[in-house]
Design an enzyme around this catalytic site. Structure first.
Site, PDB file in Angstrom:
ATOM      1  N   LEU A   1      14.694  -1.740 -15.268  1.00  0.00           N
ATOM      2  CA  LEU A   1      13.472  -1.434 -14.529  1.00  0.00           C
ATOM      3  C   LEU A   1      12.692  -2.701 -14.165  1.00  0.00           C
ATOM      4  O   LEU A   1      12.036  -2.745 -13.119  1.00  0.00           O
ATOM      5  CB  LEU A   1      12.586  -0.484 -15.334  1.00  0.00           C
ATOM      6  N   TYR A   2      12.768  -3.703 -15.004  1.00  0.00           N
ATOM      7  CA  TYR A   2      12.152  -4.984 -14.657  1.00  0.00           C
ATOM      8  C   TYR A   2      12.826  -5.562 -13.420  1.00  0.00           C
ATOM      9  O   TYR A   2      12.158  -6.013 -12.480  1.00  0.00           O
ATOM     10  CB  TYR A   2      12.266  -5.953 -15.836  1.00  0.00           C
ATOM     11  N   GLU A   3      14.156  -5.515 -13.408  1.00  0.00           N
ATOM     12  CA  GLU A   3      14.906  -6.035 -12.263  1.00  0.00           C
ATOM     13  C   GLU A   3      14.580  -5.254 -10.992  1.00  0.00           C
ATOM     14  O   GLU A   3      14.295  -5.837  -9.940  1.00  0.00           O
ATOM     15  CB  GLU A   3      16.405  -5.943 -12.542  1.00  0.00           C
TER      16      GLU A   3
END
Length: 423
Positions: free
Chosen positions: A314-316
């Site tokens: 999700l960060y990516e």
């Protein structure tokens, strides 16, 4: 048989030599008293709107600075030609290109000094009055870039045509006296960015979601930082503050690690992507004048996750979305937009990071002073190759299949303040 490729290479080298001489003559004119006395006339000529104070001073400035500068370029250009005559006898004619190039500057400087009608409009392009149509140039000196030499910091922005010497000297961006606000200021990188920006001469403001006052450790001394509390979703509350900011560093974010719940998705995109995007859009609305266009900037931490896995899906995803939005919007941005492409550094968000956060912050400021528009700080050499390629093709795709919006941004900004736009 004459190799014309070598002749051409010698010609290009001679032109570059002429530009190097011009830039170093300009630098010397700020530090060597006899030259400084002559060069001061150049800084007496223009008002902030680039209209001359008087015709007499305008002519005298060219006799005292521009003509001697071009004459110095010519003398050293002829010296290079003489050296080429002995070292490369078959190809020395290429060195004539630099002399011809310099002759155009010498003749145009004399024409302006004499007062030939129309010479200034034809040959003194970076000093023409009127609205700026573009942001400061990156590799080539344009009017907004040179304006900063006159009215932002006279001890920076020295270059005349190409900005390479300024980039190498770290004078392509002056942070001295700039008001810089950093979001995510309570985090590891945020605090260290405040420190290094402060050491570069900036007046720093911490934007934090926490309630505590932010401090920075400078050479063992704990210094308080003006702290403004805000939260993602409340970007409009920063409207008045953004009007007074020269550089906005959008650095806040979250890392939910391996979570993939609906709530984690919503929080990741809200904080990492849309909050940053809203702040960028609001900041664009504060850019109304020539001075704003020349001096205001926004730096956005999109992370190495734009192109390299971060072991946090999700960060990516959210950072890639932000990266693409920034690439799209900076095609029409009314001010400089820099991307911070940072590899894994040790922080609360990434306790297994490899790089020193202090070194990362130091490199960010150093590259910004060299006017790097995509600031890459990483230990992964693949990023240095992959990111520029990705950025070029994504930017090209957006240019081909989307419409310009800069007129819309300028129209809205001119008609109302940020606060009025929000309300």
């Amino acid at each position: 048989m004459v190799n014309y490729w070598i002749v051409g290479a010698v010609g290009i080298a001679s032109v570059c030599w002429a530009e190097i001489i011009r830039d170093f003559y300009h630098v010397a004119s700020h530090y060597v008293p006899p030259l400084q006395k002559l060069h001061n006339w150049h800084h007496r000529v223009f008002r902030p709107n680039l209209t001359p104070v008087s015709e007499t001073i305008y002519k005298q400035a060219h006799w005292r600075h521009d003509v001697p500068e071009a004459a110095t370029m010519m003398v050293l250009g002829l010296l290079l030609w003489v050296l080429a005559y002995f070292w490369l006898p078959e190809y020395h004619w290429g060195a004539a290109a630099g002399c011809i190039y310099t002759l155009s500057f010498l003749l145009s400087a004399i024409a302006r000094a004499i007062g030939i009608k129309g010479a200034d409009e034809l040959t003194d392009i970076t000093h023409q009055p009127g609205d700026f149509r573009t942001i400061p140039g990156n590799w080539f000196v344009n009017k907004p870039y040179h304006w900063k030499h006159h009215f932002d910091n006279q001890n920076a922005y020295y270059c005349g045509t190409f900005t390479l010497i300024d980039k190498l000297m770290g004078t392509a961006l002056s942070l001295k006296g700039k008001t810089v606000a950093v979001t995510g200021a309570s985090g590891t990188l945020g605090r260290l960015l405040l420190k290094h920006l402060h050491q570069a001469g900036a007046k720093v403001i911490a934007l934090s979601s926490g309630n505590e006052e932010i401090t920075m450790n400078v050479d063992g001394e704990i210094l308080p930082v003006k702290t403004v509390t805000w939260h993602a979703g409340e970007e409009a509350d920063l409207a008045k503050l953004l009007e007074k900011i020269d550089i906005l560093v959008i650095n806040h974010g979250i890392n939910v690690q391996g979570e993939r719940t609906g709530e984690a998705i919503a929080n990741s995109y809200e904080i990492n992507t849309f909050s940053a995007w809203r702040l960028m859009e609001l900041f664009f609305l504060t850019v109304r004048t020539n001075e704003n266009m020349a001096c205001k900037e926004v730096w956005i931490n999109t992370s190495e996750a734009e192109v390299i896995p971060a072991v946090s899906p999700l960060y990516e995803l959210s950072k890639r979305a932000l990266g693409d939005l920034v690439t799209l919007r900076r095609l029409d941005a009314p001010c400089i937009v820099r991307k911070l492409i940072l590899g894994p550094f040790k922080s609360n968000l990434n306790p297994i990071g490899i790089m020193s956060p202090d070194w990362v912050a130091q490199q960010v400021v150093k590259q910004a002073k060299a006017d790097t528009r995509n600031i890459i700080v990483t230990i992964n050499p693949l990023t240095l190759i992959v990111f520029p390629v990705k950025e070029f093709f994504v930017s090209l795709y957006f240019q081909l299949f989307s419409r310009k919006t800069v007129a819309e941004i300028k129209k809205v900004a001119e008609k109302s303040s940020v606060e009025a736009k929000i309300n």
